[in-house]
Write a protein that holds these residues in place. Structure first.
Motif, mmCIF file in Angstrom:
data_model
loop_
_atom_site.group_PDB
_atom_site.id
_atom_site.type_symbol
_atom_site.label_atom_id
_atom_site.label_comp_id
_atom_site.label_asym_id
_atom_site.label_seq_id
_atom_site.Cartn_x
_atom_site.Cartn_y
_atom_site.Cartn_z
ATOM 1 N N GLN A 193 48.113 43.377 46.570
ATOM 2 C CA GLN A 193 46.996 44.308 46.343
ATOM 3 C C GLN A 193 45.712 43.546 46.010
ATOM 4 O OE1 GLN A 193 47.000 47.909 46.743
ATOM 5 N NE2 GLN A 193 44.875 47.213 46.800
ATOM 6 N N ALA A 194 45.842 42.473 45.235
ATOM 7 C CA ALA A 194 44.676 41.641 44.894
ATOM 8 C C ALA A 194 44.057 41.041 46.164
ATOM 9 C CB ALA A 194 45.086 40.533 43.925
ATOM 10 N N ILE A 195 44.919 40.608 47.090
ATOM 11 C CA ILE A 195 44.439 40.039 48.360
ATOM 12 C C ILE A 195 43.689 41.088 49.181
ATOM 13 C CG2 ILE A 195 45.211 39.112 50.596
ATOM 14 C CD1 ILE A 195 47.445 37.635 48.972
ATOM 15 N N VAL A 196 44.246 42.291 49.258
ATOM 16 C CA VAL A 196 43.573 43.384 49.983
ATOM 17 C C VAL A 196 42.233 43.703 49.325
ATOM 18 C CG1 VAL A 196 43.724 45.848 50.588
ATOM 19 C CG2 VAL A 196 45.705 44.354 50.939
ATOM 20 N N THR A 197 42.187 43.698 47.992
ATOM 21 C CA THR A 197 40.939 43.927 47.254
ATOM 22 C C THR A 197 39.891 42.875 47.617
ATOM 23 O OG1 THR A 197 42.152 44.941 45.410
ATOM 24 C CG2 THR A 197 39.926 44.158 44.931
ATOM 25 N N ILE A 198 40.314 41.616 47.704
ATOM 26 C CA ILE A 198 39.401 40.526 48.082
ATOM 27 C C ILE A 198 38.880 40.743 49.501
ATOM 28 C CG2 ILE A 198 39.308 38.050 48.651
ATOM 29 C CD1 ILE A 198 41.257 37.617 46.243
ATOM 30 N N LEU A 199 39.767 41.121 50.406
ATOM 31 C CA LEU A 199 39.377 41.301 51.815
ATOM 32 C C LEU A 199 38.436 42.493 52.018
ATOM 33 C CD1 LEU A 199 42.741 40.549 53.684
ATOM 34 C CD2 LEU A 199 40.758 39.064 53.483
ATOM 35 N N THR A 200 38.498 43.464 51.117
ATOM 36 C CA THR A 200 37.635 44.643 51.250
ATOM 37 C C THR A 200 36.376 44.528 50.387
ATOM 38 O OG1 THR A 200 39.030 45.752 49.607
ATOM 39 C CG2 THR A 200 39.472 46.266 51.896
ATOM 40 N N HIS A 201 36.255 43.447 49.630
ATOM 41 C CA HIS A 201 35.073 43.248 48.771
ATOM 42 C C HIS A 201 33.852 42.947 49.636
ATOM 43 C CE1 HIS A 201 32.630 41.489 45.458
ATOM 44 N NE2 HIS A 201 33.310 42.370 44.746
ATOM 45 N N GLU A 202 32.681 43.372 49.160
ATOM 46 C CA GLU A 202 31.476 43.214 50.010
ATOM 47 C C GLU A 202 31.079 41.759 50.225
ATOM 48 O OE1 GLU A 202 29.751 44.433 45.871
ATOM 49 O OE2 GLU A 202 31.499 44.936 47.100
ATOM 50 N N THR A 203 31.450 40.876 49.305
ATOM 51 C CA THR A 203 31.096 39.462 49.504
ATOM 52 C C THR A 203 32.345 38.582 49.475
ATOM 53 O OG1 THR A 203 30.714 39.172 47.136
ATOM 54 C CG2 THR A 203 28.786 39.661 48.488
ATOM 55 N N TRP A 204 32.279 37.523 50.267
ATOM 56 C CA TRP A 204 33.354 36.523 50.335
ATOM 57 C C TRP A 204 32.928 35.355 49.451
ATOM 58 C CZ3 TRP A 204 38.157 36.209 52.515
ATOM 59 C CH2 TRP A 204 38.738 34.947 52.638
ATOM 60 N N GLN A 205 33.634 35.143 48.352
ATOM 61 C CA GLN A 205 33.296 34.052 47.430
ATOM 62 C C GLN A 205 34.397 32.997 47.502
ATOM 63 O OE1 GLN A 205 30.568 33.865 45.409
ATOM 64 N NE2 GLN A 205 29.711 35.895 45.790
ATOM 65 N N ALA A 206 34.097 31.907 48.210
ATOM 66 C CA ALA A 206 35.096 30.843 48.383
ATOM 67 C C ALA A 206 35.428 30.177 47.048
ATOM 68 C CB ALA A 206 34.561 29.801 49.366
ATOM 69 N N GLY A 207 36.577 29.502 47.008
ATOM 70 C CA GLY A 207 36.954 28.755 45.807
ATOM 71 C C GLY A 207 38.385 29.015 45.385
ATOM 72 N N ILE A 208 38.741 28.474 44.228
ATOM 73 C CA ILE A 208 40.100 28.613 43.687
ATOM 74 C C ILE A 208 40.119 29.744 42.666
ATOM 75 C CG2 ILE A 208 41.937 27.462 42.373
ATOM 76 C CD1 ILE A 208 40.965 24.793 43.550
ATOM 77 N N TYR A 209 41.159 30.560 42.712
ATOM 78 C CA TYR A 209 41.336 31.679 41.778
ATOM 79 C C TYR A 209 42.763 31.685 41.246
ATOM 80 C CZ TYR A 209 36.966 33.377 43.761
ATOM 81 O OH TYR A 209 35.655 33.473 44.177
ATOM 82 N N HIS A 210 42.930 32.253 40.064
ATOM 83 C CA HIS A 210 44.261 32.399 39.462
ATOM 84 C C HIS A 210 44.663 33.865 39.442
ATOM 85 C CE1 HIS A 210 44.076 28.363 37.038
ATOM 86 N NE2 HIS A 210 44.224 28.187 38.338
ATOM 87 N N PHE A 211 45.934 34.120 39.749
ATOM 88 C CA PHE A 211 46.462 35.486 39.626
ATOM 89 C C PHE A 211 47.920 35.468 39.191
ATOM 90 C CE2 PHE A 211 48.564 39.356 40.709
ATOM 91 C CZ PHE A 211 47.630 40.334 40.407
ATOM 92 N N SER A 212 48.179 36.126 38.085
ATOM 93 C CA SER A 212 49.550 36.479 37.676
ATOM 94 C C SER A 212 49.385 37.744 36.852
ATOM 95 C CB SER A 212 50.195 35.359 36.844
ATOM 96 O OG SER A 212 49.494 35.184 35.618
ATOM 97 N N ASN A 213 50.478 38.366 36.480
ATOM 98 C CA ASN A 213 50.346 39.557 35.634
ATOM 99 C C ASN A 213 49.915 39.178 34.220
ATOM 100 O OD1 ASN A 213 52.822 40.879 37.628
ATOM 101 N ND2 ASN A 213 50.973 42.043 37.210
ATOM 102 N N GLU A 214 49.400 40.160 33.481
ATOM 103 C CA GLU A 214 48.980 39.929 32.098
ATOM 104 C C GLU A 214 50.215 39.761 31.211
ATOM 105 O OE1 GLU A 214 46.095 39.199 31.379
ATOM 106 O OE2 GLU A 214 44.614 40.433 32.421
ATOM 107 N N GLY A 215 50.086 38.929 30.183
ATOM 108 C CA GLY A 215 51.189 38.686 29.260
ATOM 109 C C GLY A 215 51.527 37.214 29.208
ATOM 110 N N GLU A 216 51.997 36.773 28.053
ATOM 111 C CA GLU A 216 52.403 35.372 27.867
ATOM 112 C C GLU A 216 53.847 35.375 27.386
ATOM 113 O OE1 GLU A 216 51.307 31.510 25.024
ATOM 114 O OE2 GLU A 216 49.782 33.032 25.394
ATOM 115 N N VAL A 217 54.748 34.898 28.239
ATOM 116 C CA VAL A 217 56.185 34.975 27.918
ATOM 117 C C VAL A 217 56.921 33.702 28.332
ATOM 118 C CG1 VAL A 217 56.475 37.485 28.016
ATOM 119 C CG2 VAL A 217 56.616 36.170 30.123
ATOM 120 N N SER A 218 58.096 33.536 27.746
ATOM 121 C CA SER A 218 59.026 32.499 28.224
ATOM 122 C C SER A 218 59.965 33.181 29.227
ATOM 123 C CB SER A 218 59.833 31.938 27.060
ATOM 124 O OG SER A 218 60.684 32.950 26.522
#
Length: 286
Positions: A193-218
């Motif tokens: 879904q994040a990828i689809v959101t990026i592809l439908t965004h009005e601007t293309w901003q190149a670079g490195i991004y981080h994505f995982s779900n929220e929360g800090e767990v072992s």
């Protein structure tokens, strides 16, 4: 009609993208796995991509068997690095957008706060080394590419920690899970879904991004959340990594900071427990 080429289409992320592809139906989606597009055939890879002639490439393909990679160094490098260089070069020459998926394993695991995109890299296993080489080749060959690092991916598709734990918790009376590796799980459907959101965004901003779900767990805490969700009657104990040796070392701490992807593209990042419940609901229905 423009085309979107998805590599590694039968993997977890590729399968989730297939489910969402109707959200972007102004494109023709071309889903390929190694049978249709062999990334190991470096000599012919450029020709094969040119035949498809996509406007967007989403590279979900990788040699993700982390322990196997320790003994399959060459294969790992071809899939995670050299093929990425070819795709990046072709996309740059042909005005094609490229989204390449990378990993938290590019880090050494010695951090103690959530890792931003500019944090120092220092992989400690072959998989991480080849994925970092892939990132560098990607940016060198195509500075307009987007790289998304993710971690602990699971889905209702393929083999993953959630499905393995769910099965073992029903088969066994007790389980031991590593409790000293910290990060955050990623539901592949949320990443898609994040990828689809990026592809439908009005601007293309190149670079490195981080994505995982929220929360800090072992991994141990993640296993407990799986147990709670499934209502499994199994004793789950936490153990140190040293008690469960694997061919490849894992980062002790690789929690990803998601601020940049949220601010740049307006990507919504769900809490890991919410996403876990959604995935396990699908597994119950299957």
């Amino acid at each position: 009609m423009g085309k979107i080429l998805v590599t590694g289409a039968n993997g977890q992320l590729g399968s989730e993208l297939r489910k969402l592809s109707n959200q972007l139906n102004k494109y023709e989606w071309i889903f390929t796995d190694y049978q249709e597009l062999d990334l190991c055939d470096l000599k012919n890879l450029e020709i094969s991509i040119a035949k498809i002639n996509p406007q967007i490439i989403i590279n979900c393909a990788a040699h993700t068997a982390v322990d196997k990679a320790e003994s399959e160094v060459e294969l790992s490098d071809v899939l995670n690095h050299q093929s990425v260089a070819v795709m990046a070069k072709w996309s740059h020459s042909n005005d094609c957008k490229l989204i390449h998926i990378s990993t938290d394993y590019v880090f050494d695991g010695t951090a103690s706060t959530a890792l931003t995109e500019s944090a120092l890299t220092g992989p400690i296993n072959v998989y991480g080394v080849t994925k970092l080489a892939g990132e560098k080749a990607c940016m060198e060959e195509n500075p307009y590419a987007i790289i998304i690092r993710t971690s602990w991916v699971y889905s209702s598709f393929g083999n993953n920690f959630v499905k393995t734990m769910s099965r073992l918790m029903q088969e066994r009376d007790s389980l031991s899970v590593v409790n000293d590796q910290i990060g955050s799980p990623t539901y592949a459907a949320d990443l898609a879904q994040a990828i689809v959101t990026i592809l439908t965004h009005e601007t293309w901003q190149a670079g490195i991004y981080h994505f995982s779900n929220e929360g800090e767990v072992s991994w141990y805490e993640f296993a407990l959340a799986i147990q709670e969700n499934g209502g499994f009657d199994c004793l789950v104990s936490g153990i140190p990594s040293s008690a469960y040796p694997t061919p490849a070392r894992r980062p002790q701490y690789s929690l990803l900071d998601k601020t940049k992807i949220k601010n740049t593209f307006g990507v919504v990042v769900p809490d890991y427990k919410v996403s876990l419940a959604r995935c396990m609901e699908l597994l119950k229905e299957a």
